[in-house]
Enzyme design. Structure first.
Site, mmCIF file in Angstrom:
data_model
loop_
_atom_site.group_PDB
_atom_site.id
_atom_site.type_symbol
_atom_site.label_atom_id
_atom_site.label_comp_id
_atom_site.label_asym_id
_atom_site.label_seq_id
_atom_site.Cartn_x
_atom_site.Cartn_y
_atom_site.Cartn_z
ATOM 1 N N ALA A 188 -13.972 -4.042 -4.654
ATOM 2 C CA ALA A 188 -13.759 -2.914 -5.557
ATOM 3 C C ALA A 188 -14.474 -3.134 -6.882
ATOM 4 O O ALA A 188 -15.084 -2.218 -7.433
ATOM 5 C CB ALA A 188 -12.267 -2.698 -5.790
ATOM 6 N N GLY A 230 -14.973 -8.672 -6.751
ATOM 7 C CA GLY A 230 -14.892 -8.534 -5.300
ATOM 8 C C GLY A 230 -15.349 -7.160 -4.861
ATOM 9 O O GLY A 230 -16.135 -6.505 -5.553
ATOM 10 N N LYS A 238 -13.448 -4.982 2.369
ATOM 11 C CA LYS A 238 -14.456 -3.992 1.991
ATOM 12 C C LYS A 238 -15.893 -4.476 2.162
ATOM 13 O O LYS A 238 -16.763 -3.703 2.552
ATOM 14 C CB LYS A 238 -14.218 -3.529 0.555
ATOM 15 C CG LYS A 238 -12.906 -2.774 0.378
ATOM 16 C CD LYS A 238 -12.712 -2.314 -1.043
ATOM 17 C CE LYS A 238 -11.371 -1.613 -1.209
ATOM 18 N NZ LYS A 238 -11.191 -1.084 -2.580
ATOM 19 N N ASP A 289 -14.655 4.467 -3.624
ATOM 20 C CA ASP A 289 -14.111 3.762 -4.784
ATOM 21 C C ASP A 289 -14.810 4.150 -6.083
ATOM 22 O O ASP A 289 -14.155 4.357 -7.110
ATOM 23 C CB ASP A 289 -14.228 2.245 -4.595
ATOM 24 C CG ASP A 289 -13.109 1.661 -3.747
ATOM 25 O OD1 ASP A 289 -12.025 2.275 -3.676
ATOM 26 O OD2 ASP A 289 -13.322 0.583 -3.159
ATOM 27 N N SER A 301 0.815 -1.221 0.000
ATOM 28 C CA SER A 301 0.000 0.000 0.000
ATOM 29 C C SER A 301 0.848 1.270 0.000
ATOM 30 O O SER A 301 1.769 1.428 0.805
ATOM 31 C CB SER A 301 -0.925 0.019 1.219
ATOM 32 O OG SER A 301 -1.638 1.240 1.273
ATOM 33 N N GLY A 328 -3.631 2.064 -11.584
ATOM 34 C CA GLY A 328 -4.513 2.504 -10.517
ATOM 35 C C GLY A 328 -4.030 3.666 -9.676
ATOM 36 O O GLY A 328 -4.682 4.014 -8.679
ATOM 37 N N ASN A 344 -15.020 1.227 2.030
ATOM 38 C CA ASN A 344 -13.568 1.407 1.939
ATOM 39 C C ASN A 344 -13.077 2.531 2.844
ATOM 40 O O ASN A 344 -11.872 2.762 2.941
ATOM 41 C CB ASN A 344 -13.132 1.653 0.493
ATOM 42 C CG ASN A 344 -13.292 3.106 0.062
ATOM 43 O OD1 ASN A 344 -14.228 3.788 0.484
ATOM 44 N ND2 ASN A 344 -12.399 3.576 -0.792
ATOM 45 N N GLY A 396 -13.058 -9.146 -12.288
ATOM 46 C CA GLY A 396 -12.912 -9.220 -10.835
ATOM 47 C C GLY A 396 -14.085 -8.574 -10.139
ATOM 48 O O GLY A 396 -14.260 -7.359 -10.232
ATOM 49 N N THR A 451 -8.895 -2.093 2.512
ATOM 50 C CA THR A 451 -8.609 -2.658 1.203
ATOM 51 C C THR A 451 -8.764 -4.174 1.290
ATOM 52 O O THR A 451 -9.297 -4.697 2.284
ATOM 53 C CB THR A 451 -7.204 -2.219 0.732
ATOM 54 O OG1 THR A 451 -7.008 -2.651 -0.610
ATOM 55 C CG2 THR A 451 -6.098 -2.744 1.634
ATOM 56 N N SER A 468 -0.774 4.180 0.410
ATOM 57 C CA SER A 468 -1.627 5.171 1.069
ATOM 58 C C SER A 468 -0.889 6.003 2.114
ATOM 59 O O SER A 468 -1.101 7.219 2.192
ATOM 60 C CB SER A 468 -2.847 4.489 1.695
ATOM 61 O OG SER A 468 -3.718 4.020 0.704
#
Length: 276
Positions: free
Chosen positions: A130, A128, A65, A101, A14, A239, A86, A126, A61, A16
């Site tokens: 996100a 999930g 979530k 998100d 991450s 991203g 999130n 995908g 993350t 962040s």
């Protein structure tokens, strides 16, 4: 000082903390932001402990979530609509769940690829936390139709059925249908260090498509899926910008203040180029 954290498992990838720290310094905000590796079975205890310790809020993350949804005392309309959390704000002894998100993804796709999903055939790889949020966001943004691809096909089928029940055109698809999309959102873990294989290959894509990969690639600005997209003649972005946009929106939700997006973007780009 206000304290914040990002919780995930794994979490070492991450960016962040460096992103938010750069913004804190730029705007003169007295804050601290850390990353914490929290296994899914410990999420509830971890959230309660952080609230008790006086943290102002956290980001969540993979894989938290959707797990966090029933743990919240209150949910914003965005979190309710997307069915995932999130961003958590701790206030007056309550945990309030939000989701940045969706709007963060739309802002990033517009900024990097010039994409407006309205009237576009879209595909999401995908489904999930996100991916689910992004698929629902694309539907509400006016996508013509949405194809959903997931290794867990029942999960893709369930999300497609949920979207159809709300009046949107959606269906679970196979890999052979990816070429039919104008715009693709790559939301699987493919491209992370522990999942190095591309989510789609060049022969499954085509020229003229736009692909936004929500993964933050280690060491190189192109994810494996982006490299395959380039081979096919498709435009692609990673991203980084979505991380910045959703993080800035989280900061505003926590504090009511505006983050310095330019400082955040520089910090993440520098972190990616120097990451091992």
């Amino acid at each position: 000082m206000q304290r914040f954290a990002v919780l995930g498992h794994p979490i070492n990838h991450s960016f962040s903390p460096v992103m938010h720290t750069a913004s804190f310094r730029s705007i003169g905000f007295d804050g601290e932001y850390v990353r914490l590796d929290v296994p899914p079975e410990m999420l509830g205890d971890a959230l309660k402990a952080l609230a008790d310790e006086g943290f102002s809020g956290v980001n969540l993350t993979i894989p938290h979530k959707m797990l966090a949804l029933p743990m919240m005392d209150a949910l914003t309309p965005e979190a309710q609509r997307l069915g995932a959390v999130n961003t958590v704000r701790f206030a007056q002894g309550r945990m309030e769940g939000h989701n940045t998100d969706g709007p963060g993804f739309l802002a990033a796709a517009q900024a990097t690829l010039g994409v407006d999903p309205a009237g576009q055939a879209c595909a999401v790889i995908g489904c999930g936390g996100a991916g689910r949020a992004i698929a629902i966001t694309l539907a509400h943004a006016g996508a013509k139709r949405i194809g959903l691809l997931d290794l867990d096909r029942p999960r893709a089928e369930a999300l497609a059925a949920e979207l159809r029940a709300q009046g949107f055109a959606a269906q679970a698809i196979g890999r052979d249908a990816l070429r039919e999309a104008d715009f693709l959102a790559q939301c699987s873990p493919s491209g992370l260090a522990v999942f190095p294989e591309p989510a789609a290959t060049a022969d499954e894509l085509r020229a003229g498509q736009a692909l936004y990969d929500i993964v933050i690639p280690p060491r190189h600005p192109q994810t494996p899926t982006m490299r395959e997209a380039a081979k096919a003649g498709a435009r692609a972005a990673n991203g980084v910008r979505m991380l910045v946009e959703q993080g800035a929106l989280s900061f505003t939700y926590w504090t009511g203040l505006e983050a310095d997006r330019a400082a955040m973007l520089r910090a993440v780009e520098e972190g990616v180029s120097g990451h091992e």
